[in-house]
Design a protein around this motif. Structure first.
Motif, PDB file in Angstrom:
ATOM      1  N   VAL A 136      38.514  55.420  52.831  1.00 21.00           N
ATOM      2  CA  VAL A 136      37.326  54.766  52.262  1.00 21.00           C
ATOM      3  C   VAL A 136      37.412  53.416  52.109  1.00 21.00           C
ATOM      4  N   LEU A 137      36.479  52.468  52.348  1.00 25.85           N
ATOM      5  CA  LEU A 137      36.311  51.099  51.929  1.00 25.85           C
ATOM      6  C   LEU A 137      35.221  50.830  51.137  1.00 25.85           C
ATOM      7  N   ALA A 138      35.403  50.246  50.124  1.00 25.88           N
ATOM      8  CA  ALA A 138      34.196  49.966  49.250  1.00 25.88           C
ATOM      9  C   ALA A 138      33.924  48.106  49.123  1.00 25.88           C
ATOM     10  N   THR A 139      33.031  47.650  49.308  1.00 36.90           N
ATOM     11  CA  THR A 139      32.979  46.008  49.058  1.00 36.90           C
ATOM     12  C   THR A 139      31.639  45.751  48.156  1.00 36.90           C
ATOM     13  N   ALA A 140      31.996  44.379  47.789  1.00 39.18           N
ATOM     14  CA  ALA A 140      30.939  43.711  46.738  1.00 39.18           C
ATOM     15  C   ALA A 140      29.673  43.765  47.292  1.00 39.18           C
ATOM     16  N   GLY A 141      29.149  44.102  48.612  1.00 44.85           N
ATOM     17  CA  GLY A 141      27.816  43.941  49.233  1.00 44.85           C
ATOM     18  C   GLY A 141      27.391  45.230  49.035  1.00 44.85           C
ATOM     19  N   GLY A 142      27.838  46.183  48.138  1.00 50.46           N
ATOM     20  CA  GLY A 142      27.240  47.432  47.765  1.00 50.46           C
ATOM     21  C   GLY A 142      27.370  48.397  48.762  1.00 50.46           C
ATOM     22  N   LEU A 143      28.396  48.424  49.634  1.00 47.63           N
ATOM     23  CA  LEU A 143      28.518  49.473  50.725  1.00 47.63           C
ATOM     24  C   LEU A 143      29.856  50.386  50.645  1.00 47.63           C
ATOM     25  N   TYR A 196      48.610  47.826  52.143  1.00 54.55           N
ATOM     26  CA  TYR A 196      48.131  48.883  52.657  1.00 54.55           C
ATOM     27  C   TYR A 196      46.747  49.245  51.983  1.00 54.55           C
ATOM     28  N   GLY A 197      46.847  49.257  50.440  1.00 51.15           N
ATOM     29  CA  GLY A 197      45.340  49.163  49.868  1.00 51.15           C
ATOM     30  C   GLY A 197      44.993  48.067  49.422  1.00 51.15           C
ATOM     31  N   ARG A 198      44.960  47.045  50.303  1.00 51.48           N
ATOM     32  CA  ARG A 198      44.616  45.479  49.756  1.00 51.48           C
ATOM     33  C   ARG A 198      45.310  44.991  48.764  1.00 51.48           C
ATOM     34  N   ASP A 199      45.501  45.600  47.764  1.00 52.56           N
ATOM     35  CA  ASP A 199      46.191  45.270  46.506  1.00 52.56           C
ATOM     36  C   ASP A 199      47.267  46.213  46.025  1.00 52.56           C
ATOM     37  N   TYR A 200      48.136  45.747  45.054  1.00 51.32           N
ATOM     38  CA  TYR A 200      49.048  46.828  44.518  1.00 51.32           C
ATOM     39  C   TYR A 200      48.483  47.949  44.052  1.00 51.32           C
ATOM     40  N   GLY A 201      47.244  47.796  43.244  1.00 47.84           N
ATOM     41  CA  GLY A 201      46.601  48.840  42.774  1.00 47.84           C
ATOM     42  C   GLY A 201      46.027  49.916  43.925  1.00 47.84           C
ATOM     43  N   GLN A 202      46.097  49.493  44.913  1.00 47.05           N
ATOM     44  CA  GLN A 202      45.337  50.686  46.122  1.00 47.05           C
ATOM     45  C   GLN A 202      44.022  50.696  45.820  1.00 47.05           C
ATOM     46  N   GLN A 203      43.220  49.699  45.541  1.00 54.31           N
ATOM     47  CA  GLN A 203      41.632  49.806  45.367  1.00 54.31           C
ATOM     48  C   GLN A 203      40.961  50.009  46.567  1.00 54.31           C
ATOM     49  N   ARG A 204      41.173  49.530  47.431  1.00 49.45           N
ATOM     50  CA  ARG A 204      40.669  49.203  48.834  1.00 49.45           C
ATOM     51  C   ARG A 204      39.178  48.798  48.639  1.00 49.45           C
ATOM     52  N   PHE A 205      39.070  47.742  47.728  1.00 45.42           N
ATOM     53  CA  PHE A 205      37.653  47.103  47.488  1.00 45.42           C
ATOM     54  C   PHE A 205      37.774  45.531  47.750  1.00 45.42           C
ATOM     55  N   SER A 206      36.825  45.090  48.504  1.00 50.63           N
ATOM     56  CA  SER A 206      36.913  43.564  48.865  1.00 50.63           C
ATOM     57  C   SER A 206      35.771  43.155  48.015  1.00 50.63           C
ATOM     58  N   PRO A 207      35.776  41.901  47.788  1.00 47.94           N
ATOM     59  CA  PRO A 207      34.824  41.173  47.083  1.00 47.94           C
ATOM     60  C   PRO A 207      34.019  40.351  48.023  1.00 47.94           C
ATOM     61  N   LEU A 208      34.195  40.714  49.478  1.00 50.10           N
ATOM     62  CA  LEU A 208      33.056  40.198  50.513  1.00 50.10           C
ATOM     63  C   LEU A 208      31.809  40.613  50.341  1.00 50.10           C
ATOM     64  N   LYS A 209      30.852  39.837  50.506  1.00 53.70           N
ATOM     65  CA  LYS A 209      29.458  40.529  50.869  1.00 53.70           C
ATOM     66  C   LYS A 209      28.395  39.926  51.693  1.00 53.70           C
ATOM     67  N   GLN A 210      28.665  39.302  52.650  1.00 51.98           N
ATOM     68  CA  GLN A 210      28.044  38.862  53.743  1.00 51.98           C
ATOM     69  C   GLN A 210      27.371  40.093  54.471  1.00 51.98           C
ATOM     70  N   ILE A 211      27.959  41.083  54.548  1.00 54.57           N
ATOM     71  CA  ILE A 211      27.773  42.356  55.133  1.00 54.57           C
ATOM     72  C   ILE A 211      27.295  43.239  53.954  1.00 54.57           C
TER      73      ILE A 211
END
Length: 596
Positions: free
Chosen positions: A518-525, A40-55
């Motif tokens: 909310v979603l946060a990404t390594a693409g600075g978004l 649900y939160g991408r990981d057990y910590g519920q951080q909803r942060f992705s290291p993807l940065k193509q976008i």
């Protein structure tokens, strides 16, 4: 299988997407799987942060829809999709489930849920599924937990999570006194499962909702946000709980009741744990305690949100909703433990380790509804393992994970007015009120910057004490009514600096109250959606809005991102939310970069 793939290739047909097995090791290391969204939160910590940065900040202008999956169901749509090795698993309103090719949008299978009862306490929305051990798990609005075969969608087992909803309120109680009412109610005290399950070490964890929900009357005008909510004193509802079930058999392993069998009156606090005064008369409540010896049997404490899990300590972090009866407190003296609390449980046994009750003896509906968030807090003595929670009150609380000690409380991320004022016959205006603040919307967290991104709502509420004269000398009916103030309301997207004691780094005001996530990404978004149909991307460092797309229905679900064959996708459900008057729909919209 190889022969099947060769034949498909020979005839020019696309091979079906095949998801790999998800085991405990993959779930523990989910944050390292950049291309997937395993829980649900991408990981057990519920951080909803992705290291993807193509976008990213530079490419976001080329983000366009790539495919759309139409669910065929037009209703409140709150799901977080799960993505495993190119297969997307989606729960829909009324608990239907589909497996979809994550690159093309082609449906692989679909499960149609048949409810055991037509009644729903809290609406049709499902917030997601869990995937593990070759199964897809979903909790349902009719309070069941179902395991589906991940390859076919066929049911493997189906068990009741709860059966006894307890006594419920009715519109007829108001009509009996010839009070002016809406024609019907959209919700009441009851039972269901709304949250996405969490899988931990062979167990599937869910909780029940609706046990302190109150009677939600229809709005006076179509598409109006949040109609009148009524709370009666008396014996309505039952205690809530979180429970763990064996993933292979569905057998119940443990249960944590959110209202204790004894001692729910607590210590009759006159302030919140962080020192804010409450409008209570502890002496009067203690004197009346004997009049309500069975109050805890109807105590409420819904489980609205998927827990966070610390695999090192073995602790689950859960949020607990408001007490029952909702708002009207006369029949429940005491602190009403453990309602409106953030609590830590032993994941193996369900034993309570600590709790922090944000609002003892709640009168306002301030459930702990947004999922807890695990993060590391740097200090002079080394990193501190912290758990944070964005509250309906408008503060982000951070605690030490093992003890529950309060580390800090952030600056307020929404306006606060008469925060703990008592309802009156004239009506008391309170903000944030029952809607929040941060309602159920999940927070996103960037571990590099330490910023927590919170979606919230500003909807001032008027709390009014009402009384209907009894007939033929009978006792008068007294109740508390809450209703949004007739004025413009709006939302806030806020970046909270956890490494600066909860200072607000930046904030964007939005046209509509933010309900979704909310979603946060390594693409600075940072991505989030709005009830008017816009799906937005903001600069994570400054809050500048860089991109938006009109989805045609309210975007009131948390977005996710994933990668298939080197292409990054962003997916979000656009289905609106009837409770807020946001336009309904039934689509999952998936975006990727337009190629040059």
């Amino acid at each position: 299988m190889h022969r099947i793939l060769v034949l498909l290739s020979a005839f020019g047909l696309a091979a079906p997407a095949l998801a790999g097995a998800v085991d405990d090791a993959r779930l523990r290391d989910a944050a390292q799987e950049s291309g997937n969204w395993l829980s649900y939160g991408r990981d057990y910590g519920q951080q909803r942060f992705s290291p993807l940065k193509q976008i990213n900040r530079e490419t976001i202008g080329r983000l366009v829809p790539k495919w759309i999956y139409q669910t065929g169901t037009t209703a409140s749509f709150q799901a977080t999709p799960i993505v495993v090795d190119g297969v997307l698993y989606l729960s829909m309103p009324f608990d239907h489930v589909a497996a979809i090719d994550a690159a093309s949008g082609r449906e692989l299978w679909r499960y149609e849920h048949q409810r055991r009862t037509p009644k729903m306490c809290c609406g049709p929305a499902s917030r997601g599924v869990a995937v593990a051990y070759g199964k897809v798990f979903i909790g349902t609005v009719d309070a069941r937990l179902i395991a589906l075969d991940a390859a076919s969608g066929k049911p493997v087992w189906d068990v009741a999570v709860a059966t006894d909803e307890g006594p419920t309120e009715s519109v007829g109680q108001l009509d009996a006194g010839k009070a002016a009412t809406r024609p019907s109610a959209t919700g009441s005290t009851g039972i269901g499962v709304n949250m996405a399950p969490l899988v931990v070490d062979g167990k599937v964890i869910v909780g029940i909702t609706g046990v302190g929900y109150g009677l939600h009357l229809e709005a006076e005008t179509p598409n109006a946000p949040v109609g009148t909510v009524v709370g009666f004193a008396g014996r309505y509802g039952r205690p809530g709980f979180y429970a763990a079930f064996d993933a292979q058999t569905g057998r119940r392993v443990w249960q944590f009741d959110t209202v204790p069998a004894s001692g729910w009156e607590g210590s009759f606090r006159s302030t919140t744990p962080d020192g804010v005064a409450l409008p209570r008369d502890p002496a009067r409540e203690q004197a009346e305690l004997g009049k309500y010896p069975d109050a805890a049997r109807y105590g409420g404490g819904s489980a609205w949100t998927t827990p966070a899990y610390d695999a090192v300590s073995g602790l689950l972090y859960v949020g607990i909703g408001n007490p029952s009866p909702q708002m009207d407190d006369r029949s429940r003296p005491g602190d009403n433990l453990y309602t409106v609390s953030l609590a830590a449980l032993d994941a193996g046994t369900g034993t309570l380790k600590w709790h922090f009750q944000q609002v003892p003896h709640d009168l306002w509906g301030y459930d702990v509804a947004s999922p807890p968030l695990l993060f590391e807090l740097p200090t002079d003595k080394g990193p501190v393992a912290a758990v944070g929670q964005a509250s309906k009150l408008g503060w982000f609380y951070a605690h030490e994970r093992r003890s529950g000690a309060l580390l800090f409380k952030s600056e307020a991320f929404v306006p606060q007015e008469n925060l703990f004022a008592a309802p009156t016959a004239e009506g008391t205006r309170i903000a944030p009120g029952a809607v929040g603040g941060a309602s159920w919307s999940p927070v996103a967290f960037d571990p590099a910057s330490g910023l927590a991104y919170v979606a919230a709502a500003h909807i001032p509420i008027r709390y009014t004490l009402r009384e209907i004269a009894g007939t033929k000398g009978g006792e008068a009916l007294r109740y508390t009514e809450l209703k949004p103030v007739d004025e413009p309301n709006w939302g806030t997207l806020t970046a909270i600096a956890t490494r600066e004691g909860g200072r607000i780094r930046w904030q964007q005001r939005t046209d509509k109250p933010l309900i979704g996530g909310v979603l946060a990404t390594a693409g600075g978004l940072v991505f989030t959606g709005e009830g008017d149909g816009f799906f937005d991307a903001f600069d994570a460092a400054t809050g500048e809005r860089l991109w938006r797309f009109q989805c045609g229905a309210g975007v009131n679900a948390p977005p996710v991102t994933y990668e298939v064959d080197g292409v990054q996708y962003v997916a979000v459900a656009a289905g609106g939310n009837s409770l807020f008057g946001y336009k309904s729909g039934g689509a999952l919209i998936v975006f990727a970069l337009q190629r040059d």
